[in-house]
Design an enzyme around this catalytic site. Structure first.
Site, PDB file in Angstrom:
ATOM      1  N   SER A 140     112.052 -45.763 126.661  1.00 40.27           N
ATOM      2  CA  SER A 140     112.747 -44.828 127.665  1.00 40.27           C
ATOM      3  C   SER A 140     112.673 -45.483 129.033  1.00 40.27           C
ATOM      4  CB  SER A 140     112.272 -43.524 127.548  1.00 40.27           C
ATOM      5  OG  SER A 140     112.636 -42.464 128.538  1.00 40.27           O
ATOM      6  N   TYR A 155     104.440 -38.149 127.721  1.00 39.86           N
ATOM      7  CA  TYR A 155     105.627 -38.918 127.409  1.00 39.86           C
ATOM      8  C   TYR A 155     105.862 -40.158 128.381  1.00 39.86           C
ATOM      9  CZ  TYR A 155     110.396 -39.954 126.027  1.00 39.86           C
ATOM     10  OH  TYR A 155     111.365 -40.557 125.379  1.00 39.86           O
TER      11      TYR A 155
HETATM   12  N1  NAP Z   1     117.651 -38.573 123.577  1.00 44.89           N
HETATM   13  C1  NAP Z   1     117.226 -38.797 124.846  1.00 44.89           C
HETATM   14  O1  NAP Z   1     117.474 -38.469 125.883  1.00 44.89           O
HETATM   15  C2  NAP Z   1     116.357 -40.121 124.945  1.00 44.89           C
HETATM   16  C3  NAP Z   1     115.926 -40.871 126.063  1.00 44.89           C
HETATM   17  C4  NAP Z   1     115.048 -41.812 126.086  1.00 44.89           C
HETATM   18  C5  NAP Z   1     114.395 -42.250 125.018  1.00 44.89           C
HETATM   19  N2  NAP Z   1     114.518 -41.403 123.824  1.00 44.89           N
HETATM   20  C6  NAP Z   1     113.831 -41.930 122.645  1.00 44.89           C
HETATM   21  O2  NAP Z   1     114.705 -42.236 121.602  1.00 44.89           O
HETATM   22  C7  NAP Z   1     113.769 -42.064 120.304  1.00 44.89           C
HETATM   23  C8  NAP Z   1     114.681 -41.038 119.169  1.00 44.89           C
HETATM   24  O3  NAP Z   1     114.936 -40.040 119.953  1.00 44.89           O
HETATM   25  P1  NAP Z   1     116.296 -39.084 119.741  1.00 44.89           P
HETATM   26  O4  NAP Z   1     116.885 -39.102 121.254  1.00 44.89           O
HETATM   27  O5  NAP Z   1     117.005 -39.595 118.657  1.00 44.89           O
HETATM   28  O6  NAP Z   1     115.608 -37.602 119.456  1.00 44.89           O
HETATM   29  P2  NAP Z   1     115.612 -36.838 117.839  1.00 44.89           P
HETATM   30  O7  NAP Z   1     117.094 -36.652 117.256  1.00 44.89           O
HETATM   31  O8  NAP Z   1     114.706 -35.681 118.193  1.00 44.89           O
HETATM   32  O9  NAP Z   1     114.912 -37.624 116.899  1.00 44.89           O
HETATM   33  C9  NAP Z   1     113.584 -38.221 116.948  1.00 44.89           C
HETATM   34  C10 NAP Z   1     113.274 -38.719 115.419  1.00 44.89           C
HETATM   35  O10 NAP Z   1     112.132 -38.967 115.461  1.00 44.89           O
HETATM   36  C11 NAP Z   1     111.232 -38.586 114.225  1.00 44.89           C
HETATM   37  N3  NAP Z   1     110.034 -37.859 114.551  1.00 44.89           N
HETATM   38  C12 NAP Z   1     109.326 -37.539 115.679  1.00 44.89           C
HETATM   39  N4  NAP Z   1     108.231 -37.588 115.415  1.00 44.89           N
HETATM   40  C13 NAP Z   1     108.017 -37.860 114.223  1.00 44.89           C
HETATM   41  C14 NAP Z   1     106.450 -37.765 113.663  1.00 44.89           C
HETATM   42  N5  NAP Z   1     105.449 -37.402 114.106  1.00 44.89           N
HETATM   43  N6  NAP Z   1     106.405 -38.385 112.187  1.00 44.89           N
HETATM   44  C15 NAP Z   1     107.849 -38.878 111.895  1.00 44.89           C
HETATM   45  N7  NAP Z   1     109.080 -38.751 112.233  1.00 44.89           N
HETATM   46  C16 NAP Z   1     108.942 -38.332 113.706  1.00 44.89           C
HETATM   47  C17 NAP Z   1     112.013 -37.184 113.814  1.00 44.89           C
HETATM   48  O11 NAP Z   1     112.033 -36.920 112.585  1.00 44.89           O
HETATM   49  P3  NAP Z   1     112.292 -35.416 111.831  1.00 44.89           P
HETATM   50  O12 NAP Z   1     113.314 -34.965 112.659  1.00 44.89           O
HETATM   51  O13 NAP Z   1     112.644 -35.810 110.381  1.00 44.89           O
HETATM   52  O14 NAP Z   1     110.962 -34.574 111.852  1.00 44.89           O
HETATM   53  C18 NAP Z   1     113.589 -37.617 114.358  1.00 44.89           C
HETATM   54  O15 NAP Z   1     114.086 -38.356 113.204  1.00 44.89           O
HETATM   55  C19 NAP Z   1     112.620 -41.462 120.806  1.00 44.89           C
HETATM   56  O16 NAP Z   1     111.567 -42.563 120.756  1.00 44.89           O
HETATM   57  C20 NAP Z   1     112.807 -40.861 122.400  1.00 44.89           C
HETATM   58  O17 NAP Z   1     111.548 -40.887 122.667  1.00 44.89           O
HETATM   59  C21 NAP Z   1     115.483 -40.501 123.574  1.00 44.89           C
END
Ligand code: NAP
Length: 254
Positions: A140, A155
């Protein structure tokens, strides 16, 4: 880009960036392993992946803060496909927390965002060395600077640790021909914000504000991040290792 007969494991494949990434790899003929907790969401993603080129994905339900469930991801993958070519460490979450909230949110975030990444990667490493595969970590822009207006201390620390993991591991595995890279998204439209404790209205408001302040006038979509992940995992990126790739519509410039 051709991932024909390549085995690609994606954590957090049930939602957002991970789901888009899985679908994109499936369109490039990869055998995808979908890891997450929400089984019905994983099944939906699997159906879309299978519809792309007719290759059936493997679903592994796993809570990443549980070591046995992490170990099971590796054994199920090897049992089904005999190896791995690409590991995408994407799963992660954020939560509102400051130093005043004590150690609990720190432990909870680190268990998923960095400890599980370390464990899963270490268990897959012998197979990645064998295949001369590669790793893409989803970090991130919060690794580089504090998030404005919201307390997100654990985070930010977890993603800074992940970036150093990417760089150190890239050096360590370079002698084995294994590349390690990261993508560092800025605000991206996924359920992430709601999982972090904002309600739907607050999330929409946050995106509206971000849409205005971003130099490119928009937040990213999960497909934008998936594009970069697939590129980094491909042979086109054969000279790239230990590199952090910011995708943030210019967010960190202002
Ligand atoms: N969206 C943003 O603005 C943003 C910005 C920068 C970085 N990121 C990074 O991008 C990555 C993906 O996030 P996203 O935006 O796609 O969010 P998201 O839609 O909330 O997806 C998160 C994913 O991680 C899984 N997950 C979280 N905790 C877990 C655990 N303890 N065990 C197993 N699975 C787990 C969730 O699984 P379930 O739903 O099946 O529980 C889900 O599939 C993350 O690392 C996040 O930090 C996101």
């Amino acid at each position: 880009m051709d991932f024909c007969n390549k085995v690609v494991v994606i954590t957090g494949a049930s939602s957002g960036i991970g789901a888009s990434t899985a679908k994109q790899f499936a369109r490039e003929w990869a055998k995808v392993v979908l890891v997450g907790r929400n089984e019905s969401a994983l099944k939906e993603v699997a159906t879309e992946c299978e519809n792309a080129k007719g290759i059936k994905p493997l679903i592994v339900k796993a809570e990443l803060s549980n070591d046995d469930e992490v170990k099971n991801i590796v054994s199920k993958t090897i049992e089904a496909f005999g190896g791995i070519d690409v590991l995408v460490n994407n799963a992660g979450f954020g939560c509102k927390a400051s130093i005043h909230d004590g150690i609990e949110p720190f432990d909870r975030i680190m268990a998923t965002n960095i400890r599980a990444v370390y464990l899963l990667t270490s268990l897959f490493t012998p197979y990645l060395v064998k295949s001369k595969g590669n790793i893409v970590n989803v970090s991130s822009v919060a690794a580089f600077r504090p998030i404005k207006d919201v307390d997100f201390l654990p985070y930010c620390i977890s993603k800074a640790a992940l970036d150093q993991f990417t760089r150190c591991l890239a050096v360590e595995l370079s002698k084995d021909g294994v590349r390690v890279n990261s993508v560092n998204p800025g605000a991206t439209r996924t359920p992430f914000v709601q999982v972090a404790g904002f309600n739907k209205e607050q999330a929409e408001e946050l995106y509206k504000i971000r849409d205005k302040v971003m130099p490119l006038g928009k937040v990213a979509e999960s497909e934008d991040i998936a594009d970069m992940i697939v590129y980094l995992a491909s042979s086109r990126a054969r000279s790239i290792t230990g590199a952090l790739h910011v995708i943030d519509n210019g967010e960190i410039l202002v």
